[in-house]
Design a protein around this motif. Structure first.
Motif, PDB file in Angstrom:
ATOM      1  N   ILE A  92      -8.896  12.725   2.332  1.00  0.00           N
ATOM      2  CA  ILE A  92      -7.962  11.625   2.078  1.00  0.00           C
ATOM      3  C   ILE A  92      -6.556  11.897   2.591  1.00  0.00           C
ATOM      4  CG2 ILE A  92      -9.267  10.850   0.063  1.00  0.00           C
ATOM      5  CD1 ILE A  92      -7.002  12.040  -1.682  1.00  0.00           C
ATOM      6  N   ARG A  93      -6.311  13.085   3.128  1.00  0.00           N
ATOM      7  CA  ARG A  93      -4.966  13.431   3.602  1.00  0.00           C
ATOM      8  C   ARG A  93      -4.402  12.420   4.597  1.00  0.00           C
ATOM      9  NH1 ARG A  93      -5.403  18.573   4.111  1.00  0.00           N
ATOM     10  NH2 ARG A  93      -4.345  18.937   2.153  1.00  0.00           N
ATOM     11  N   PRO A  94      -5.160  12.000   5.631  1.00  0.00           N
ATOM     12  CA  PRO A  94      -4.583  11.031   6.562  1.00  0.00           C
ATOM     13  C   PRO A  94      -4.145   9.737   5.874  1.00  0.00           C
ATOM     14  CG  PRO A  94      -6.593  11.961   7.463  1.00  0.00           C
ATOM     15  CD  PRO A  94      -6.490  12.439   6.036  1.00  0.00           C
ATOM     16  N   THR A  95      -4.923   9.287   4.912  1.00  0.00           N
ATOM     17  CA  THR A  95      -4.566   8.074   4.181  1.00  0.00           C
ATOM     18  C   THR A  95      -3.295   8.290   3.379  1.00  0.00           C
ATOM     19  OG1 THR A  95      -6.899   7.548   4.025  1.00  0.00           O
ATOM     20  CG2 THR A  95      -5.425   6.373   2.543  1.00  0.00           C
ATOM     21  N   LYS A  96      -3.207   9.417   2.707  1.00  0.00           N
ATOM     22  CA  LYS A  96      -2.027   9.717   1.900  1.00  0.00           C
ATOM     23  C   LYS A  96      -0.783   9.828   2.773  1.00  0.00           C
ATOM     24  CE  LYS A  96       0.274  10.749  -1.741  1.00  0.00           C
ATOM     25  NZ  LYS A  96       0.848   9.610  -2.428  1.00  0.00           N
ATOM     26  N   LEU A  97      -0.927  10.456   3.932  1.00  0.00           N
ATOM     27  CA  LEU A  97       0.214  10.606   4.827  1.00  0.00           C
ATOM     28  C   LEU A  97       0.698   9.262   5.345  1.00  0.00           C
ATOM     29  CD1 LEU A  97      -0.836  13.781   6.851  1.00  0.00           C
ATOM     30  CD2 LEU A  97       0.872  13.621   5.035  1.00  0.00           C
ATOM     31  N   GLY A  98      -0.215   8.311   5.504  1.00  0.00           N
ATOM     32  CA  GLY A  98       0.178   6.997   5.980  1.00  0.00           C
ATOM     33  C   GLY A  98       0.646   6.062   4.884  1.00  0.00           C
ATOM     34  N   ALA A  99       0.555   6.477   3.643  1.00  0.00           N
ATOM     35  CA  ALA A  99       0.870   5.599   2.514  1.00  0.00           C
ATOM     36  C   ALA A  99       2.279   5.010   2.587  1.00  0.00           C
ATOM     37  CB  ALA A  99       0.672   6.345   1.199  1.00  0.00           C
ATOM     38  N   LYS A 100       3.256   5.791   3.011  1.00  0.00           N
ATOM     39  CA  LYS A 100       4.622   5.266   3.102  1.00  0.00           C
ATOM     40  C   LYS A 100       4.693   4.098   4.082  1.00  0.00           C
ATOM     41  CE  LYS A 100       7.425   9.221   1.844  1.00  0.00           C
ATOM     42  NZ  LYS A 100       8.450  10.155   2.284  1.00  0.00           N
ATOM     43  N   ASN A 101       3.939   4.194   5.164  1.00  0.00           N
ATOM     44  CA  ASN A 101       3.947   3.123   6.162  1.00  0.00           C
ATOM     45  C   ASN A 101       3.309   1.851   5.631  1.00  0.00           C
ATOM     46  OD1 ASN A 101       5.090   4.915   7.996  1.00  0.00           O
ATOM     47  ND2 ASN A 101       3.095   5.567   8.747  1.00  0.00           N
ATOM     48  N   TRP A 102       2.372   1.973   4.698  1.00  0.00           N
ATOM     49  CA  TRP A 102       1.627   0.818   4.223  1.00  0.00           C
ATOM     50  C   TRP A 102       2.077   0.357   2.836  1.00  0.00           C
ATOM     51  CZ3 TRP A 102      -2.522   4.753   5.373  1.00  0.00           C
ATOM     52  CH2 TRP A 102      -2.696   4.871   6.752  1.00  0.00           C
ATOM     53  N   LEU A 103       3.095   0.975   2.308  1.00  0.00           N
ATOM     54  CA  LEU A 103       3.515   0.692   0.935  1.00  0.00           C
ATOM     55  C   LEU A 103       3.855  -0.782   0.739  1.00  0.00           C
ATOM     56  CD1 LEU A 103       4.138   1.850  -1.835  1.00  0.00           C
ATOM     57  CD2 LEU A 103       6.432   2.366  -1.031  1.00  0.00           C
ATOM     58  N   PHE A 104       4.489  -1.381   1.703  1.00  0.00           N
ATOM     59  CA  PHE A 104       4.950  -2.752   1.528  1.00  0.00           C
ATOM     60  C   PHE A 104       4.097  -3.728   2.333  1.00  0.00           C
ATOM     61  CE2 PHE A 104       8.545   0.077   0.838  1.00  0.00           C
ATOM     62  CZ  PHE A 104       8.822  -0.240  -0.481  1.00  0.00           C
ATOM     63  N   ILE A 105       2.801  -3.651   2.136  1.00  0.00           N
ATOM     64  CA  ILE A 105       1.868  -4.474   2.893  1.00  0.00           C
ATOM     65  C   ILE A 105       1.869  -5.924   2.394  1.00  0.00           C
ATOM     66  CG2 ILE A 105      -0.243  -4.113   1.558  1.00  0.00           C
ATOM     67  CD1 ILE A 105      -1.517  -3.386   4.328  1.00  0.00           C
ATOM     68  N   ARG A 106       2.457  -6.170   1.236  1.00  0.00           N
ATOM     69  CA  ARG A 106       2.678  -7.499   0.653  1.00  0.00           C
ATOM     70  C   ARG A 106       1.422  -8.192   0.155  1.00  0.00           C
ATOM     71  NH1 ARG A 106       7.502 -10.494   3.853  1.00  0.00           N
ATOM     72  NH2 ARG A 106       8.909  -8.722   3.844  1.00  0.00           N
ATOM     73  N   CYS A 107       0.365  -7.479  -0.007  1.00  0.00           N
ATOM     74  CA  CYS A 107      -0.858  -8.104  -0.507  1.00  0.00           C
ATOM     75  C   CYS A 107      -1.515  -7.132  -1.481  1.00  0.00           C
ATOM     76  CB  CYS A 107      -1.800  -8.430   0.646  1.00  0.00           C
ATOM     77  SG  CYS A 107      -3.344  -9.189   0.120  1.00  0.00           S
ATOM     78  N   ARG A 108      -1.581  -7.549  -2.717  1.00  0.00           N
ATOM     79  CA  ARG A 108      -2.110  -6.671  -3.760  1.00  0.00           C
ATOM     80  C   ARG A 108      -3.551  -6.247  -3.484  1.00  0.00           C
ATOM     81  NH1 ARG A 108      -0.680  -7.881  -9.905  1.00  0.00           N
ATOM     82  NH2 ARG A 108       1.292  -7.263  -9.046  1.00  0.00           N
ATOM     83  N   GLU A 109      -4.357  -7.146  -2.942  1.00  0.00           N
ATOM     84  CA  GLU A 109      -5.768  -6.845  -2.677  1.00  0.00           C
ATOM     85  C   GLU A 109      -5.939  -5.911  -1.480  1.00  0.00           C
ATOM     86  OE1 GLU A 109      -4.649 -10.100  -2.888  1.00  0.00           O
ATOM     87  OE2 GLU A 109      -5.204 -10.355  -4.986  1.00  0.00           O
ATOM     88  N   ALA A 110      -4.919  -5.808  -0.646  1.00  0.00           N
ATOM     89  CA  ALA A 110      -5.038  -4.986   0.562  1.00  0.00           C
ATOM     90  C   ALA A 110      -5.301  -3.521   0.226  1.00  0.00           C
ATOM     91  CB  ALA A 110      -3.780  -5.107   1.416  1.00  0.00           C
ATOM     92  N   GLY A 111      -4.724  -3.013  -0.843  1.00  0.00           N
ATOM     93  CA  GLY A 111      -4.948  -1.620  -1.234  1.00  0.00           C
ATOM     94  C   GLY A 111      -6.404  -1.356  -1.552  1.00  0.00           C
ATOM     95  N   GLN A 112      -7.011  -2.264  -2.314  1.00  0.00           N
ATOM     96  CA  GLN A 112      -8.424  -2.093  -2.665  1.00  0.00           C
ATOM     97  C   GLN A 112      -9.297  -2.226  -1.420  1.00  0.00           C
ATOM     98  OE1 GLN A 112      -9.947  -4.736  -5.648  1.00  0.00           O
ATOM     99  NE2 GLN A 112     -11.911  -3.707  -5.732  1.00  0.00           N
ATOM    100  N   ARG A 113      -8.992  -3.185  -0.571  1.00  0.00           N
ATOM    101  CA  ARG A 113      -9.770  -3.353   0.659  1.00  0.00           C
ATOM    102  C   ARG A 113      -9.643  -2.128   1.556  1.00  0.00           C
ATOM    103  NH1 ARG A 113      -7.523  -9.292   1.175  1.00  0.00           N
ATOM    104  NH2 ARG A 113      -8.952 -10.317  -0.254  1.00  0.00           N
ATOM    105  N   ALA A 114      -8.427  -1.614   1.662  1.00  0.00           N
ATOM    106  CA  ALA A 114      -8.215  -0.417   2.486  1.00  0.00           C
ATOM    107  C   ALA A 114      -8.993   0.767   1.916  1.00  0.00           C
ATOM    108  CB  ALA A 114      -6.731  -0.085   2.574  1.00  0.00           C
TER     109      ALA A 114
END
Length: 171
Positions: A92-114
């Motif tokens: 999960i490291r790559p996902t965690k490292l990218g988390a700052k870039n995706w923090l403000f994706i503006r869609c609550r469901e996007a996190g679960q889908r991702a």
């Protein structure tokens, strides 16, 4: 204590390198790792129970370890469980490292889908499946399938069918 922990890690590395199955892992752990755990527990209990030790982070850690010991031993009884979470953390490291870039994706469901997509891709990687080939095939077939058939498209079942084996039914 560090030497004993290192010995436990060496045992697990040998099991991983040998691609040992759950039964063999349980057997080796019962014959080798369990006695190391008993020695470590005895030392931790002896040190953690000393009332005259000055307050320190080491004493807090020892007392915490003593209270959590049964959880530290869970892997001894189940060959499917790893001694640590390193494999999961590395996955999960790559996902965690990218988390700052995706923090403000503006869609609550996007996190679960991702999370679902990352899980699928990581399962493909773990099983040696080309994720792009898997996704192209399953996403093309999925719209024409019944909901009850969707379980046949998990990466593990998809691979089984590709290998000429029947897919496993959903639990």
């Amino acid at each position: 204590m560090l030497w004993q922990i290192g010995h436990l890690c060496r045992i697990e590395k040998q099991l991983r390198d040998a691609k040992a199955g759950p039964a063999l892992r349980e057997s080796v752990r019962a014959s080798q790792s369990r006695m190391i755990h008993h020695r470590l527990k005895a030392v931790i209990d002896r040190l953690a129970l000393r009332a005259n030790l000055p307050k320190s982070k080491l004493v807090d850690a020892l007392r915490y370890a003593a209270k959590q010991w049964s959880k530290l031993e869970v892997y001894l009884a189940d060959g499917r469980i790893e001694i640590d979470t390193n494999l999961v953390e590395n996955a999960i490291r790559p996902t965690k490292l990218g988390a700052k870039n995706w923090l403000f994706i503006r869609c609550r469901e996007a996190g679960q889908r991702a999370a679902i997509l990352y899980t699928i891709v990581e399962n493909c990687r773990r099983l040696g499946i080309d994720a792009r080939e898997y996704l192209e095939d399953t996403l093309t077939r999925l719209p024409g399938m019944k909901e009850s058939q969707a379980a046949t498209l998990t990466p593990a079942n998809w691979l089984r069918v590709r290998q000429g084996k029947p897919a496993r039914k959903a639990a």
